[in-house]
Motif scaffolding. Structure first.
Motif, PDB file in Angstrom:
ATOM      1  N   THR A  12     -60.109 -15.108 -21.691  1.00  8.19           N
ATOM      2  CA  THR A  12     -60.963 -15.169 -20.615  1.00  8.19           C
ATOM      3  C   THR A  12     -62.586 -15.014 -20.652  1.00  8.19           C
ATOM      4  N   MET A  13     -63.011 -16.096 -20.405  1.00  5.31           N
ATOM      5  CA  MET A  13     -64.559 -16.275 -20.574  1.00  5.31           C
ATOM      6  C   MET A  13     -65.285 -16.175 -19.161  1.00  5.31           C
ATOM      7  N   MET A  40     -67.456 -26.268 -23.635  1.00  2.73           N
ATOM      8  CA  MET A  40     -66.855 -26.846 -24.740  1.00  2.73           C
ATOM      9  C   MET A  40     -66.609 -26.245 -25.910  1.00  2.73           C
ATOM     10  N   VAL A  41     -67.672 -25.377 -26.260  1.00  2.22           N
ATOM     11  CA  VAL A  41     -67.578 -24.476 -27.500  1.00  2.22           C
ATOM     12  C   VAL A  41     -66.556 -23.395 -27.096  1.00  2.22           C
ATOM     13  N   ALA A  42     -66.404 -22.968 -25.847  1.00  2.51           N
ATOM     14  CA  ALA A  42     -65.586 -21.709 -25.619  1.00  2.51           C
ATOM     15  C   ALA A  42     -63.948 -22.242 -25.836  1.00  2.51           C
ATOM     16  N   LYS A  54     -59.444 -19.420 -20.278  1.00  4.27           N
ATOM     17  CA  LYS A  54     -59.589 -19.309 -18.721  1.00  4.27           C
ATOM     18  C   LYS A  54     -61.038 -19.094 -18.552  1.00  4.27           C
ATOM     19  N   VAL A  55     -61.737 -19.936 -17.538  1.00  3.48           N
ATOM     20  CA  VAL A  55     -62.984 -19.586 -17.116  1.00  3.48           C
ATOM     21  C   VAL A  55     -63.254 -18.818 -15.649  1.00  3.48           C
ATOM     22  N   GLN A  56     -63.731 -17.860 -15.911  1.00  2.01           N
ATOM     23  CA  GLN A  56     -64.034 -17.012 -14.871  1.00  2.01           C
ATOM     24  C   GLN A  56     -65.549 -17.119 -14.380  1.00  2.01           C
TER      25      GLN A  56
END
Ligand code: ARG
Length: 122
Positions: A12-13, A40-42, A54-56
């Motif tokens: 989770t980022m 993209m890097v994540a 997962k983008v928060q």
């Protein structure tokens, strides 16, 4: 945090998706996702770890606190690794540096040599 990523198979980022081209929202079929350089890097980092990303999305000012609270396990937000922030969190090596600058025509170069060059210009 590392064990949680592994057990939940999800990284989770935290980001603040208001900073194109690094992170910005994309609305497709009424569904909001996020894209940009950091996303993209994540995604590649998650892929390398064999987990899902997962983008928060949150306020930029909340990112460090939410990392400390374990709400997210990583932050990518075009964040500058300042001395102050380095005291609170562990930054990677910088992955992007810039040197934007003002520009004028080559032929005018010798007219603008000091910060006072434009004084009295007509
Ligand atoms: N590099 C600047 C900083 O760290 C601005 C970053 C803004 N990023 C964002 N996702 N809104 O303060």
């Amino acid at each position: 945090a590392y064990n949680k990523i592994k057990s939940e198979k999800t990284l989770t980022m935290g980001t603040s998706a208001d900073f194109a081209p690094f992170e910005f929202p994309v609305v497709k079929n009424g569904k909001k996702t996020y894209n940009g350089f950091d996303i993209m890097v994540a995604n590649q980092i998650a892929k390398d770890m064999g987990v899902k990303l997962k983008v928060q999305n949150m306020q930029f000012s909340s990112l460090i606190g939410e990392l400390q609270n374990n709400k997210v396990q990583m932050v990518m937000a075009g964040m500058t690794a300042t001395k102050q922030r380095r005291k609170a969190v562990d930054f990677s090596k910088p992955y992007y540096t810039e040197s934007e600058a003002l520009l004028v025509k080559k032929s005018d170069a010798n007219k603008y040599t000091t910060k006072d060059s434009t004084k009295g210009a007509s």
